[in-house]
Design a protein around this motif. Structure first.
Motif, short mmCIF file in Angstrom:
data_model
loop_
_atom_site.label_atom_id
_atom_site.label_comp_id
_atom_site.label_asym_id
_atom_site.label_seq_id
_atom_site.Cartn_x
_atom_site.Cartn_y
_atom_site.Cartn_z
N GLU A 74 0.84 -1.20 0.00
CA GLU A 74 0.00 0.00 0.00
C GLU A 74 0.87 1.25 0.00
N PRO A 75 0.52 2.26 -0.78
CA PRO A 75 1.36 3.46 -0.88
C PRO A 75 1.38 4.32 0.37
N ASP A 76 0.37 4.17 1.23
CA ASP A 76 0.27 5.05 2.40
C ASP A 76 0.57 4.36 3.72
N ILE A 77 1.00 3.10 3.68
CA ILE A 77 1.29 2.35 4.91
C ILE A 77 2.63 1.63 4.76
N THR A 78 3.39 1.55 5.84
CA THR A 78 4.66 0.83 5.80
C THR A 78 4.92 0.12 7.12
N VAL A 79 5.57 -1.04 7.05
CA VAL A 79 5.95 -1.79 8.24
C VAL A 79 7.32 -1.30 8.70
N ILE A 80 7.44 -0.93 9.98
CA ILE A 80 8.72 -0.42 10.49
C ILE A 80 9.41 -1.41 11.43
N GLY A 81 8.76 -2.52 11.71
CA GLY A 81 9.39 -3.50 12.60
C GLY A 81 8.51 -4.70 12.84
N GLU A 82 9.11 -5.78 13.39
CA GLU A 82 8.39 -7.01 13.69
C GLU A 82 8.78 -7.51 15.07
N LEU A 112 -10.42 -9.99 12.55
CA LEU A 112 -10.25 -11.44 12.52
C LEU A 112 -9.26 -11.84 11.43
N LYS A 113 -8.43 -12.83 11.73
CA LYS A 113 -7.45 -13.31 10.76
C LYS A 113 -8.12 -13.87 9.52
N GLN A 114 -9.33 -14.41 9.69
CA GLN A 114 -10.02 -15.01 8.56
C GLN A 114 -10.73 -13.99 7.67
N SER A 115 -10.68 -12.72 8.04
CA SER A 115 -11.31 -11.68 7.23
C SER A 115 -10.44 -11.33 6.02
N ASP A 116 -11.06 -10.69 5.05
CA ASP A 116 -10.36 -10.26 3.84
C ASP A 116 -9.28 -9.25 4.18
N SER A 117 -8.20 -9.25 3.42
CA SER A 117 -7.09 -8.32 3.69
C SER A 117 -7.53 -6.86 3.61
N ASN A 118 -8.55 -6.57 2.80
CA ASN A 118 -9.04 -5.20 2.71
C ASN A 118 -9.62 -4.73 4.04
N GLU A 119 -10.17 -5.68 4.81
CA GLU A 119 -10.71 -5.35 6.13
C GLU A 119 -9.58 -4.89 7.05
N LEU A 120 -8.46 -5.60 6.97
CA LEU A 120 -7.30 -5.25 7.78
C LEU A 120 -6.77 -3.87 7.41
N LEU A 121 -6.61 -3.62 6.12
CA LEU A 121 -6.08 -2.34 5.67
C LEU A 121 -7.00 -1.19 6.05
N ARG A 122 -8.30 -1.41 5.92
CA ARG A 122 -9.25 -0.38 6.32
C ARG A 122 -9.12 -0.09 7.81
N ALA A 123 -8.99 -1.16 8.61
CA ALA A 123 -8.87 -0.99 10.06
C ALA A 123 -7.63 -0.19 10.42
N ARG A 145 -19.82 0.70 9.75
CA ARG A 145 -19.18 -0.35 8.96
C ARG A 145 -17.68 -0.12 8.78
N GLY A 146 -17.17 1.00 9.33
CA GLY A 146 -15.73 1.21 9.34
C GLY A 146 -15.19 2.17 8.30
N TYR A 147 -16.07 2.81 7.52
CA TYR A 147 -15.58 3.73 6.50
C TYR A 147 -15.19 5.08 7.11
N SER A 148 -14.16 5.69 6.56
CA SER A 148 -13.73 7.01 7.01
C SER A 148 -14.63 8.08 6.40
N ASN A 149 -14.53 9.31 6.93
CA ASN A 149 -15.33 10.41 6.38
C ASN A 149 -15.03 10.62 4.90
N LYS A 150 -13.75 10.50 4.53
CA LYS A 150 -13.37 10.70 3.13
C LYS A 150 -13.95 9.62 2.24
N GLU A 151 -13.90 8.37 2.70
CA GLU A 151 -14.46 7.27 1.92
C GLU A 151 -15.97 7.46 1.73
N ILE A 152 -16.65 7.89 2.80
CA ILE A 152 -18.09 8.09 2.71
C ILE A 152 -18.40 9.24 1.76
#
Length: 218
Positions: free
Chosen positions: A26-34, A105-116, A168-175
């Motif tokens: 994703e262009p707006d998110i990055t992992v900085i550590g594990e 939930l781990k079993q949810s779609d990856s888009n759910e994770l990114l939205r969260a 449902r988890g949408y941001s103001n911009k998404e809405i």
């Protein structure tokens, strides 16, 4: 624009690798550590000060639940998003009390994770739609008693639509994009709805949405 900085905590290396691939694409998110366990998650959260700590709650050494409570005490600016297979309401209740900002939930779609990640990084809270039944069980008796009163409040069709989407988890911009209007208009409609219902914050919006049956709609 600064990217959202994420610290991943999971005791399975392959899971961490998969999460890193999803997030770093994703262009707006990055992992900085594990981190591989709860103790390391606490240390790295304090050291790296990520925007979001994405953490499994079932880890060795120090559990995710204990780690979450410790991070909120030692690095309060860090937002915590828990990732788990558990849907039991006891887990949800304990984690909310520990101060987490999101539950996916781990079993949810990856888009759910990114939205969260995006929602809580911007100051919101996120609950996986699959566990709203558990959340309903956690609604206080006082809130349930006001169901009839709340249903009688006169929200406009657009105000109701905005609250549904927020729940449902949408941001103001998404809405705003979905409804083809401005973010300012969405913020005004949200504020009007909350004032009419005398509620505040996303948790109470989700509670209200559950009471109205909105989250059971397709």
């Amino acid at each position: 624009m600064d990217r959202i900085r994420v610290l991943i905590a999971d005791d399975h290396k392959t899971v961490r690798a998969g999460l890193r691939l999803i997030i770093d694409s994703e262009p707006d998110i990055t992992v900085i550590g594990e981190a591989g366990d709860g103790r390391e998650a606490i240390e790295l959260a304090r050291e790296l000060q990520p925007d979001v700590l994405l953490m499994d709650i079932s880890m060795p050494d120090v559990s995710g639940l204990v780690a979450a409570a410790t991070v909120k005490r030692t690095a309060p600016a860090v937002k915590i998003l828990t990732l788990t297979r558990h849907t039991d309401k006891a887990y949800v209740q304990e984690l909310l009390q520990a101060g987490i900002s999101g539950y996916v939930l781990k079993q949810s779609d990856s888009n759910e994770l990114l939205r969260a990640i995006r929602v809580i990084a911007n100051g919101g809270e996120y609950l996986d739609p699959a566990i709203t039944g558990s959340v309903f069980d956690l609604i206080s008796a006082d809130m349930r008693k006001t169901k009839v009163e709340l249903k009688g409040k006169q929200l406009s069709e657009r105000e109701s639509d905005v609250l549904r989407r927020i729940a449902r988890g949408y941001s103001n911009k998404e809405i705003a994009d979905q409804l083809e209007t401005s973010v300012k208009t969405i913020e005004t409609q949200k504020a009007n709805a909350l004032r009419k219902l005398n509620i505040k914050g996303r948790n109470e919006i989700v509670e209200y949405a559950i009471l109205q049956g909105w989250l059971n709609e397709s």
